[in-house]
Design a protein around this motif. Structure first.
Motif, PDB file in Angstrom:
ATOM      1  N   PHE A 233     -79.888 -38.736  31.217  1.00 45.49           N
ATOM      2  CA  PHE A 233     -81.093 -39.239  31.843  1.00 45.49           C
ATOM      3  C   PHE A 233     -82.292 -38.363  31.547  1.00 45.49           C
ATOM      4  N   LEU A 234     -82.108 -37.071  31.443  1.00 43.43           N
ATOM      5  CA  LEU A 234     -83.244 -36.209  31.090  1.00 43.43           C
ATOM      6  C   LEU A 234     -83.788 -36.579  29.725  1.00 43.43           C
ATOM      7  N   GLY A 235     -82.921 -37.008  28.850  1.00 42.67           N
ATOM      8  CA  GLY A 235     -83.387 -37.404  27.529  1.00 42.67           C
ATOM      9  C   GLY A 235     -84.271 -38.627  27.581  1.00 42.67           C
ATOM     10  N   LEU A 236     -84.052 -39.492  28.578  1.00 42.54           N
ATOM     11  CA  LEU A 236     -84.847 -40.707  28.683  1.00 42.54           C
ATOM     12  C   LEU A 236     -86.164 -40.469  29.396  1.00 42.54           C
ATOM     13  N   SER A 237     -86.133 -39.599  30.418  1.00 45.02           N
ATOM     14  CA  SER A 237     -87.272 -39.553  31.322  1.00 45.02           C
ATOM     15  C   SER A 237     -88.047 -38.260  31.283  1.00 45.02           C
ATOM     16  N   GLY A 238     -87.521 -37.243  30.654  1.00 41.52           N
ATOM     17  CA  GLY A 238     -88.198 -35.960  30.692  1.00 41.52           C
ATOM     18  C   GLY A 238     -87.856 -35.155  31.927  1.00 41.52           C
ATOM     19  N   GLY A 239     -86.814 -35.570  32.681  1.00 35.53           N
ATOM     20  CA  GLY A 239     -86.388 -34.702  33.773  1.00 35.53           C
ATOM     21  C   GLY A 239     -86.414 -35.337  35.128  1.00 35.53           C
ATOM     22  N   VAL A 240     -85.664 -36.383  35.369  1.00 38.16           N
ATOM     23  CA  VAL A 240     -85.678 -37.058  36.654  1.00 38.16           C
ATOM     24  C   VAL A 240     -84.419 -36.717  37.424  1.00 38.16           C
TER      25      VAL A 240
ATOM     26  N   ARG B 242     -99.345 -47.101  21.959  1.00 31.71           N
ATOM     27  CA  ARG B 242     -99.112 -45.668  22.044  1.00 31.71           C
ATOM     28  C   ARG B 242     -98.961 -45.264  23.503  1.00 31.71           C
ATOM     29  N   ASP B 243     -98.024 -44.381  23.756  1.00 28.45           N
ATOM     30  CA  ASP B 243     -97.772 -43.938  25.129  1.00 28.45           C
ATOM     31  C   ASP B 243     -97.536 -42.436  25.122  1.00 28.45           C
ATOM     32  N   GLU B 244     -98.514 -41.689  25.610  1.00 27.04           N
ATOM     33  CA  GLU B 244     -98.400 -40.236  25.652  1.00 27.04           C
ATOM     34  C   GLU B 244     -97.946 -39.732  27.017  1.00 27.04           C
ATOM     35  N   SER B 245     -97.669 -40.639  27.934  1.00 28.59           N
ATOM     36  CA  SER B 245     -97.236 -40.215  29.263  1.00 28.59           C
ATOM     37  C   SER B 245     -95.769 -39.787  29.244  1.00 28.59           C
ATOM     38  N   ARG B 246     -95.405 -39.027  30.239  1.00 25.16           N
ATOM     39  CA  ARG B 246     -94.013 -38.672  30.452  1.00 25.16           C
ATOM     40  C   ARG B 246     -93.836 -38.310  31.919  1.00 25.16           C
ATOM     41  N   ILE B 247     -92.582 -38.151  32.335  1.00 22.29           N
ATOM     42  CA  ILE B 247     -92.280 -37.792  33.718  1.00 22.29           C
ATOM     43  C   ILE B 247     -91.726 -36.380  33.723  1.00 22.29           C
ATOM     44  N   PRO B 248     -92.477 -35.412  34.232  1.00 25.26           N
ATOM     45  CA  PRO B 248     -91.983 -34.033  34.222  1.00 25.26           C
ATOM     46  C   PRO B 248     -90.766 -33.870  35.122  1.00 25.26           C
ATOM     47  N   GLU B 249     -89.967 -32.856  34.809  1.00 27.53           N
ATOM     48  CA  GLU B 249     -88.799 -32.579  35.636  1.00 27.53           C
ATOM     49  C   GLU B 249     -89.206 -32.078  37.014  1.00 27.53           C
ATOM     50  N   ARG B 250     -90.327 -31.402  37.093  1.00 28.55           N
ATOM     51  CA  ARG B 250     -90.845 -30.930  38.380  1.00 28.55           C
ATOM     52  C   ARG B 250     -92.259 -31.472  38.565  1.00 28.55           C
ATOM     53  N   LEU B 251     -92.516 -32.020  39.730  1.00 29.58           N
ATOM     54  CA  LEU B 251     -93.798 -32.664  39.986  1.00 29.58           C
ATOM     55  C   LEU B 251     -94.728 -31.838  40.868  1.00 29.58           C
ATOM     56  N   SER B 252     -94.167 -31.235  41.918  1.00 27.82           N
ATOM     57  CA  SER B 252     -95.019 -30.615  42.924  1.00 27.82           C
ATOM     58  C   SER B 252     -94.191 -29.637  43.757  1.00 27.82           C
ATOM     59  N   GLU B 253     -94.871 -28.946  44.654  1.00 27.41           N
ATOM     60  CA  GLU B 253     -94.221 -28.116  45.661  1.00 27.41           C
ATOM     61  C   GLU B 253     -94.679 -28.602  47.030  1.00 27.41           C
TER      62      GLU B 253
ATOM     63  N   GLU C 115    -103.779 -31.204  41.029  1.00 25.58           N
ATOM     64  CA  GLU C 115    -102.345 -31.164  40.741  1.00 25.58           C
ATOM     65  C   GLU C 115    -101.864 -32.505  40.204  1.00 25.58           C
ATOM     66  N   ASP C 116    -102.244 -33.570  40.873  1.00 23.84           N
ATOM     67  CA  ASP C 116    -101.823 -34.904  40.454  1.00 23.84           C
ATOM     68  C   ASP C 116    -102.405 -35.252  39.084  1.00 23.84           C
ATOM     69  N   GLU C 117    -103.673 -34.960  38.894  1.00 29.61           N
ATOM     70  CA  GLU C 117    -104.339 -35.318  37.644  1.00 29.61           C
ATOM     71  C   GLU C 117    -103.823 -34.525  36.453  1.00 29.61           C
ATOM     72  N   ALA C 118    -103.266 -33.339  36.706  1.00 26.30           N
ATOM     73  CA  ALA C 118    -102.770 -32.514  35.601  1.00 26.30           C
ATOM     74  C   ALA C 118    -101.418 -32.993  35.073  1.00 26.30           C
ATOM     75  N   LEU C 119    -100.741 -33.839  35.827  1.00 25.82           N
ATOM     76  CA  LEU C 119     -99.437 -34.325  35.381  1.00 25.82           C
ATOM     77  C   LEU C 119     -99.606 -35.378  34.297  1.00 25.82           C
ATOM     78  N   PRO C 120     -98.684 -35.444  33.362  1.00 30.17           N
ATOM     79  CA  PRO C 120     -98.792 -36.437  32.282  1.00 30.17           C
ATOM     80  C   PRO C 120     -98.244 -37.809  32.673  1.00 30.17           C
ATOM     81  N   LEU C 121     -98.462 -38.216  33.914  1.00 30.43           N
ATOM     82  CA  LEU C 121     -98.022 -39.528  34.382  1.00 30.43           C
ATOM     83  C   LEU C 121     -98.971 -40.604  33.852  1.00 30.43           C
ATOM     84  N   PRO C 122     -98.538 -41.857  33.832  1.00 37.98           N
ATOM     85  CA  PRO C 122     -99.436 -42.933  33.379  1.00 37.98           C
ATOM     86  C   PRO C 122    -100.726 -42.951  34.195  1.00 37.98           C
ATOM     87  N   SER C 123    -101.829 -43.245  33.530  1.00 42.42           N
ATOM     88  CA  SER C 123    -103.135 -43.212  34.185  1.00 42.42           C
ATOM     89  C   SER C 123    -103.999 -44.340  33.650  1.00 42.42           C
TER      90      SER C 123
END
Length: 539
Positions: free
Chosen positions: A10-17, A396-407, A228-236
């Motif tokens: 699953f990490l290979g698909l999502s970047g760390g979920v 083109r899709d440059e977004s990804r889901i980081p393994e860690r999002l926040s604290e 913090e939210d804006e720095a993540l490479p989530l879809p925008s």
């Protein structure tokens, strides 16, 4: 439910979920009674998904963003070929979306041009009491606060609403003259926004009439952003999509249908006796459109899902499921903002007022695929459908889901300075059935708890029915369901939690921000309107 996969796969698909085990949802009791439309309903997936307009602020010298919205009646084409009168902020349903920056004060002037009083609540906001949208703190339009409304208040003083339709409304509750506050035509709501980025929403909170007034359209998104939210490479951008899901019923001519005892909403509050458990419509709307469709790129999308229904619960799934076997949804945020780590789900249960920040990767589907969001808790063909996505192009899709999002810094049981119990239950008063908390109906002068500012308390919430319990001001972490662990979908900071029939849910609530009087209540709006509310006072 959530699906187990190997971590490596699953990490290979999502970047760390992160993945969590499923905890099933009780469906042993419905959350209300179905109200069927008399109108001819459209075929699903023929109407484009609307995106609510964004509110435009004026920034003053202090750096505060100032907005003005007008609550007014307007006509909208919701069912194709018919006209529906909506009560909307700026005359739209949903109202305009506010996108504001954490730490920057926003002042929203709400001007009321409706024929009824209103009270606007920023749901999930950390807000001073005077701007919290207390149900007896009303904005009245010019000429709108009529003798009929005063007569209704006088009727409550003379013994409540007992005897109407067998359920008694607020039963023996007395709302005395000193408990009402009114503002002439407009009020400034001040939102400091000293809180994390999150998907919030705003809606009417008028005493006795929240259900019918939200049903007619008084709701919208309020999105808080931060660095913090804006720095993540989530879809925008256009791939960050708010989805307000709600159900409605329609009269033959296209007007909203609702079983109010007083359709004018100025006299007797409450609903017909058959609907006291909650009103369920047979048409599912997303952003105010029936079963809409959205064309998407073969890419990741961030879906900010809000259940704005009065009483309906949903359990969402994708059809078809992703062909690669990965979870359909990746949750990155909850009511109170980002999770610590993303969590994969195949099903997402969502009760009234909850929000789920989900990422769906349409890049897993071939171009030309139609992906339908279905509701496995629907009781009719129409209520089993929500909306559809059409994957129309590669992009083109440059977004990804980081393994860690926040604290998120969630509290632990050791942080609790006190434990309290609140029982949400139907009881009888003078032969009438009423919805109560700890056996009591709502009284604005009473409070059932007095937590100290800056502390954490363990609250045990129990019920006899599906009660989506909402706390104003305080955010909380769910730490237990029954004798077991929280559901995977309980993760993160919450302000609303679905307490299922004959279940106890434990939450650790943090009381930060302001002192004063706040509320907890069931967010089944028919229950709320029938007194299932209570005050707590932050000291």
């Amino acid at each position: 439910m959530s699906r187990y996969l190997s971590r490596r796969g699953f990490l290979g698909l999502s970047g760390g979920v992160a993945l969590s085990a499923a905890v099933g949802c009780s469906t042993s009791m419905t959350s209300g009674e179905l109200l069927r439309s008399r109108a001819r309903l459209p075929k699903p997936f023929t109407v484009p998904l609307p995106i609510p307009a964004q509110a435009v602020p004026v920034v003053d010298a202090s750096g505060a963003s100032r907005f003005e919205v007008v609550q007014r009646a307007a006509e909208a084409e919701i069912l194709p070929g018919t006209r529906t009168t909506v009560w909307g902020y700026d005359g739209t349903f949903p109202g305009p979306t506010f996108r504001v920056r954490s730490g920057h004060e926003a002042v929203v002037r709400v001007r009321n041009e409706l024929v009824v009083p209103t009270s606007t609540h920023l749901h999930g906001g950390v807000t001073a009491p005077e701007s919290d949208g207390y149900p007896t703190d009303l904005v009245v339009s010019k000429g709108g606060y009529s003798p009929a409304v005063n007569a209704a208040h006088q009727a409550m003083q003379n013994g409540g609403h007992g005897g109407h339709g067998g359920h008694g409304g607020h039963g023996a509750m007395v709302v005395r003259p000193h408990q009402w506050t009114t503002h002439d035509q407009a009020k400034d709501y001040v939102y400091p926004l000293a809180q994390r980025a999150a998907t919030l929403w705003y809606h009417d909170h008028r005493m006795d009439f929240s259900g019918p007034q939200v049903w007619r359209g008084l709701a919208g998104f309020f999105l808080v952003t931060d660095a913090e939210d804006e720095a993540l490479p989530l879809p925008s951008g256009e791939r960050d999509v708010p989805l307000m899901i709600c159900d409605r019923a329609f009269e033959a001519g296209g007007e909203f249908r609702y079983p109010a005892l007083d359709p004018a909403l100025i006299g007797t509050p409450g609903v017909e006796d058959d609907f006291m458990e909650g009103v369920l419509g047979d048409v599912v709307l997303v952003n105010g459109a029936p079963w809409p469709v959205l064309e998407v790129d073969a890419a990741r999308y961030r879906l900010r899902v809000l259940n704005a229904s009065n009483a309906r619960r949903y359990r969402l799934r994708l059809d078809p499921e992703p062909p690669d076997g990965s979870p359909a949804f990746v949750q990155v945020g909850s009511d109170g903002g980002l999770l610590e780590r993303p969590v994969g789900h195949d099903r997402v249960p969502i009760s009234p007022a909850e929000r789920f920040d989900l990422v769906v990767d349409f890049g897993r589907y071939p171009v030309g695929t139609e992906v339908t969001v279905r509701n496995t808790l629907g009781e009719t063909d129409g209520t089993r459908e929500v909306m559809r996505f059409r994957v129309v192009r590669r992009a083109r899709d440059e977004s990804r889901i980081p393994e860690r999002l926040s604290e998120p810094r969630l509290p632990t049981r050791g942080d609790a300075v006190r434990t309290r119990t609140f029982d949400f239950r139907q009881t009888k008063r003078a032969g009438a059935r009423v919805w109560t908390i700890n056996g009591r109906v709502f009284d604005p002068d009473e409070h059932l708890a007095d937590p100290a500012l800056g502390t954490v308390e363990l609250w045990r919430l129990s019920s006899d029915f599906h009660h989506p319990v909402h706390l104003h001001l305080a955010h909380f972490a769910v730490v237990g369901r029954g004798a077991g662990a929280p559901a995977a979908t309980d993760a993160g900071w919450k302000d609303t939690v679905d307490v299922r029939p004959y279940e106890t849910v434990e939450v650790l609530a943090r009381f930060d921000g302001f002192k004063g009087r706040y509320m907890m209540h069931c967010h089944n709006l028919e229950h709320e309107d029938m007194a299932m509310m209570a005050n707590f006072r932050v000291t």
